[in-house]
Design a protein around this motif. Sequence first.
Motif, short mmCIF file in Angstrom:
data_model
loop_
_atom_site.label_atom_id
_atom_site.label_comp_id
_atom_site.label_asym_id
_atom_site.label_seq_id
_atom_site.Cartn_x
_atom_site.Cartn_y
_atom_site.Cartn_z
N LEU A 177 53.18 17.05 124.56
CA LEU A 177 53.46 18.34 123.94
C LEU A 177 53.91 19.37 124.97
CD1 LEU A 177 53.44 19.99 121.34
CD2 LEU A 177 51.06 20.58 121.84
N ILE A 178 53.28 19.37 126.13
CA ILE A 178 53.67 20.33 127.17
C ILE A 178 55.07 20.04 127.68
CG2 ILE A 178 53.19 21.02 129.55
CD1 ILE A 178 50.20 20.85 128.80
N PHE A 179 55.39 18.75 127.90
CA PHE A 179 56.74 18.42 128.35
C PHE A 179 57.78 18.75 127.29
CE2 PHE A 179 54.79 15.88 131.74
CZ PHE A 179 55.56 16.36 132.79
N TRP A 180 57.47 18.46 126.03
CA TRP A 180 58.41 18.80 124.96
C TRP A 180 58.64 20.31 124.91
CZ3 TRP A 180 57.38 21.88 120.71
CH2 TRP A 180 58.44 22.01 119.82
N ALA A 181 57.56 21.08 124.99
CA ALA A 181 57.70 22.54 124.95
C ALA A 181 58.46 23.05 126.16
CB ALA A 181 56.32 23.19 124.88
N SER A 182 58.27 22.43 127.31
CA SER A 182 58.98 22.85 128.51
C SER A 182 60.47 22.55 128.40
CB SER A 182 58.38 22.14 129.72
OG SER A 182 59.11 22.46 130.88
N TRP A 183 60.81 21.33 127.98
CA TRP A 183 62.22 20.95 127.89
C TRP A 183 62.94 21.64 126.74
CZ3 TRP A 183 60.43 15.41 129.04
CH2 TRP A 183 60.55 15.16 130.40
N SER A 184 62.23 22.01 125.69
CA SER A 184 62.87 22.68 124.55
C SER A 184 63.06 24.17 124.80
CB SER A 184 62.07 22.46 123.27
OG SER A 184 60.86 23.18 123.33
N GLY A 185 62.44 24.68 125.86
CA GLY A 185 62.57 26.10 126.16
C GLY A 185 61.53 26.95 125.45
N ALA A 186 60.52 26.34 124.83
CA ALA A 186 59.50 27.10 124.11
C ALA A 186 58.50 27.76 125.04
CB ALA A 186 58.77 26.18 123.13
N LEU A 187 58.38 27.26 126.27
CA LEU A 187 57.47 27.87 127.24
C LEU A 187 58.19 28.94 128.03
CD1 LEU A 187 55.57 24.81 128.76
CD2 LEU A 187 54.73 26.47 127.11
N PRO A 188 57.44 29.95 128.49
CA PRO A 188 58.07 30.95 129.36
C PRO A 188 58.45 30.32 130.69
CG PRO A 188 55.71 31.29 129.27
CD PRO A 188 56.03 30.21 128.27
N SER A 189 59.17 31.04 131.50
CA SER A 189 59.61 30.53 132.79
C SER A 189 58.41 30.35 133.71
CB SER A 189 60.60 31.50 133.41
OG SER A 189 60.97 31.06 134.69
N LEU A 190 57.92 29.12 133.81
CA LEU A 190 56.74 28.85 134.62
C LEU A 190 56.99 28.93 136.12
CD1 LEU A 190 55.07 25.97 132.63
CD2 LEU A 190 54.45 28.37 132.68
N PRO A 191 58.18 28.61 136.64
CA PRO A 191 58.33 28.71 138.09
C PRO A 191 58.11 30.11 138.63
CG PRO A 191 60.03 27.32 137.22
CD PRO A 191 59.32 27.93 136.04
N GLY A 192 58.16 31.13 137.78
CA GLY A 192 57.92 32.48 138.24
C GLY A 192 56.45 32.82 138.39
N LEU A 193 55.57 31.93 137.97
CA LEU A 193 54.14 32.19 138.09
C LEU A 193 53.70 32.07 139.54
CD1 LEU A 193 52.77 30.28 134.98
CD2 LEU A 193 53.13 32.72 135.24
N PRO A 194 52.63 32.78 139.93
CA PRO A 194 52.24 32.77 141.33
C PRO A 194 51.60 31.47 141.81
CG PRO A 194 50.75 34.13 140.04
CD PRO A 194 51.87 33.73 139.13
N ALA A 195 51.07 30.63 140.95
CA ALA A 195 50.41 29.40 141.38
C ALA A 195 51.44 28.36 141.77
CB ALA A 195 49.50 28.87 140.28
N PHE A 196 51.34 27.81 142.99
CA PHE A 196 52.31 26.84 143.47
C PHE A 196 52.32 25.58 142.61
CE2 PHE A 196 54.80 24.17 146.07
CZ PHE A 196 54.13 22.96 146.14
#
Length: 166
Positions: free
Chosen positions: A119-138
């Motif tokens: 589910l997380i990968f689907w949401a990531s690839w579909s663009g449903a998640l916000p831009s995670l690379p901008g989060l402070p956690a490496f």
Amino acid sequence: MQSLEAFWDAARTFRDAVGSISVVPLLIGLTLHLCAIGFKAAGWRAILRAAIPRGRVPVKPVVLAMYSGVALNGVLPARAGEVLRLFLVRQRVANTTYPMLASSLLAEMPFTTTASVVLIFWASWSGALPSLPGLPAFEVSWIAAHPTAIGVTLILAVGAVGATLI
């Protein structure tokens, strides 16, 4: 005194945000969430029935324990609701032990983990998640920036574990 004013300001902001929630989508989401917990309880009951072949596993204690555990997990950290589930089922279902109940929780983990990852990968690839690379956690940003590498690694890891089990 300033911190008290900040608290009341935050409380008013929260009240206004809650007041702007549309009721119909909220009820639909709540209904789907309660159904999902019910299905998870049915799966856990099936695992318990397999672990206690001659014993009877009533529906009500398992379902109530599942809902209680999920509720406690929403309030306390470190999956404290799982301990509550074990305690409640141990009190109500005959022929159960804590080690057997704990292993039944481990038996349901592979499906839950796999479904969550998919589910997380689907949401990531579909663009449903916000831009995670901008989060402070490496760790989160690197994983979000390299979903294909993570997906291939997971597939290889699952294959390796499966090959050792065969």
